[in-house]
Design an enzyme around this catalytic site. Structure first.
Site, mmCIF file in Angstrom:
data_model
loop_
_atom_site.group_PDB
_atom_site.id
_atom_site.type_symbol
_atom_site.label_atom_id
_atom_site.label_comp_id
_atom_site.label_asym_id
_atom_site.label_seq_id
_atom_site.Cartn_x
_atom_site.Cartn_y
_atom_site.Cartn_z
ATOM 1 N N ARG A 14 0.835 -1.199 0.000
ATOM 2 C CA ARG A 14 0.000 0.000 0.000
ATOM 3 C C ARG A 14 0.873 1.253 0.000
ATOM 4 N NH1 ARG A 14 -0.704 4.712 2.621
ATOM 5 N NH2 ARG A 14 -0.287 3.650 4.603
ATOM 6 N N ASP A 15 1.553 1.516 1.096
ATOM 7 C CA ASP A 15 2.334 2.742 1.221
ATOM 8 C C ASP A 15 3.531 2.733 0.279
ATOM 9 O OD1 ASP A 15 3.039 5.212 2.159
ATOM 10 O OD2 ASP A 15 3.503 4.581 4.189
ATOM 11 N N HIS A 206 4.911 4.091 12.874
ATOM 12 C CA HIS A 206 5.080 4.103 11.414
ATOM 13 C C HIS A 206 6.099 5.192 11.089
ATOM 14 C CE1 HIS A 206 3.380 3.758 7.198
ATOM 15 N NE2 HIS A 206 3.968 4.945 7.129
ATOM 16 N N HIS A 208 9.277 6.909 8.679
ATOM 17 C CA HIS A 208 9.918 7.052 7.370
ATOM 18 C C HIS A 208 11.382 7.410 7.592
ATOM 19 C CE1 HIS A 208 6.318 7.283 4.512
ATOM 20 N NE2 HIS A 208 5.835 6.933 5.687
ATOM 21 N N CYS A 239 4.251 9.368 1.144
ATOM 22 C CA CYS A 239 2.932 9.982 0.952
ATOM 23 C C CYS A 239 2.930 10.846 -0.308
ATOM 24 C CB CYS A 239 2.570 10.829 2.169
ATOM 25 S SG CYS A 239 1.029 11.745 1.982
ATOM 26 N N ASN A 248 9.492 4.499 3.465
ATOM 27 C CA ASN A 248 9.321 4.002 4.827
ATOM 28 C C ASN A 248 10.622 3.363 5.299
ATOM 29 O OD1 ASN A 248 6.053 3.767 5.207
ATOM 30 N ND2 ASN A 248 6.677 3.461 3.091
#
Length: 304
Positions: A14-15, A206, A208, A239, A248
């Site tokens: 996803r990310d 979470h 980065h 993002c 990430n």
């Protein structure tokens, strides 16, 4: 079960994929998810049920969810931004729905086109829908450690967002460093404040690696008792609605660090590295992963 065990959720599908410039084929996504499952990854954020015009990489959300091989030991999660996304998601039998709102007003408007608390109010109905379906909800707090538009984000604002998530029935929360603005001391202070208010809350982190402090922040959170971390295979992601966003923290780098410290993850690092090598070939560009380049710490070489 050892109390120093950590659980890692891989968010690459996803990310990671959402920021790739070229569309990632559906079959590649499915193979990556299946490889993560086979490697023993605890949880996988499989996709996002968002409008395809907003995030074209997620246009195949249903197809991906319905064609992966599910491992009983892995939790398959999806991200949803609104009620419509939740309706779509629940038809694919996810193990959990992840919501996200930015603590920063400006980032939330950039990301979701509405204010922070407008979004949280909309999530009330999403949470009711999930409760009826028996699917747990996790509340994500983006820009928990800083905003690319506003700078510092008040701790009180982060706590207020968490409180609203818990009021609507979220079972856990994720504190997200959306553009890599955190530092280890800020992480420790934030975790302490959240745990002081909600001692038994399951908190996920979470991070980065935008400014090279990703794993330092992971360790800072670990020292404060956090045992749940998001990471992305190969270290890809970011993002699309935040200036300067980069990948990430890398799953294999994170696993390698914990294993070097004799902290269990339940993940087969060799399988993870094999999956990362395949992904690098499939995407056609080098991945940020350090362990992919250098090898595992104790992967020794012949004497010259």
């Amino acid at each position: 079960m050892s109390d120093n065990r950590v659980w890692i959720s891989d968010v690459c599908p996803r990310d990671g994929f959402q920021i790739e410039p070229e569309l990632v084929p559906t079959e590649v996504k499915i193979k990556v998810i299946d490889a993560l499952s086979a490697a023993g990854v605890t949880a996988i954020e499989v996709t996002a049920f968002v409008h395809p015009k907003a995030v074209p990489q997620m246009a195949d959300a249903e197809e991906v969810m319905l064609n992966i091989k599910r491992n009983p030991g892995t939790r398959y999660e999806v991200l949803v931004p609104n009620y419509r996304g939740a309706e779509r998601a629940l038809r694919t039998n996810p193990d959990q729905l992840n919501l996200v709102v930015s603590a920063s007003e400006s980032h939330n408007r950039s990301n979701l086109r509405r204010g922070t608390f407008e979004t949280l109010n909309e999530f009330v109905e999403v949470a009711k829908l999930c409760a009826e379906a028996g699917v747990p909800v996790r509340g994500g707090v983006a820009t928990s450690f800083g905003c690319p538009f506003e700078g510092n984000v008040a701790r009180s604002r982060v706590l207020e967002v968490i409180a609203q998530y818990l009021d609507l029935g979220a079972e856990s929360v994720t504190l997200a460093d959306t553009t890599g603005m955190a530092n280890p001391e800020l992480v420790r202070e934030t975790v302490r404040d959240v745990k002081a208010k909600w001692p038994h809350l399951e908190i996920h982190m979470h991070f980065h690696n935008t400014r090279g402090m990703g794993l330092a922040n992971v360790y800072a959170a670990y020292v404060e008792g956090i045992r749940h971390f998001d990471a992305s295979l190969g270290g890809i992601g970011g993002c699309p609605f935040a200036p300067g966003a980069t990948g990430n923290i890398c799953t294999e780098d994170t696993v390698n660090m914990f294993h070097d410290m004799n902290i269990a993850t339940g993940i087969d690092l060799d399988q993870l590295l094999a999956a990362s090598r395949r992904l690098e070939r499939q995407l056609g560009h080098q991945l940020p992963s350090q362990v992919l380049k250098a090898g595992k710490t104790m992967e020794l070489h012949p004497h010259p």
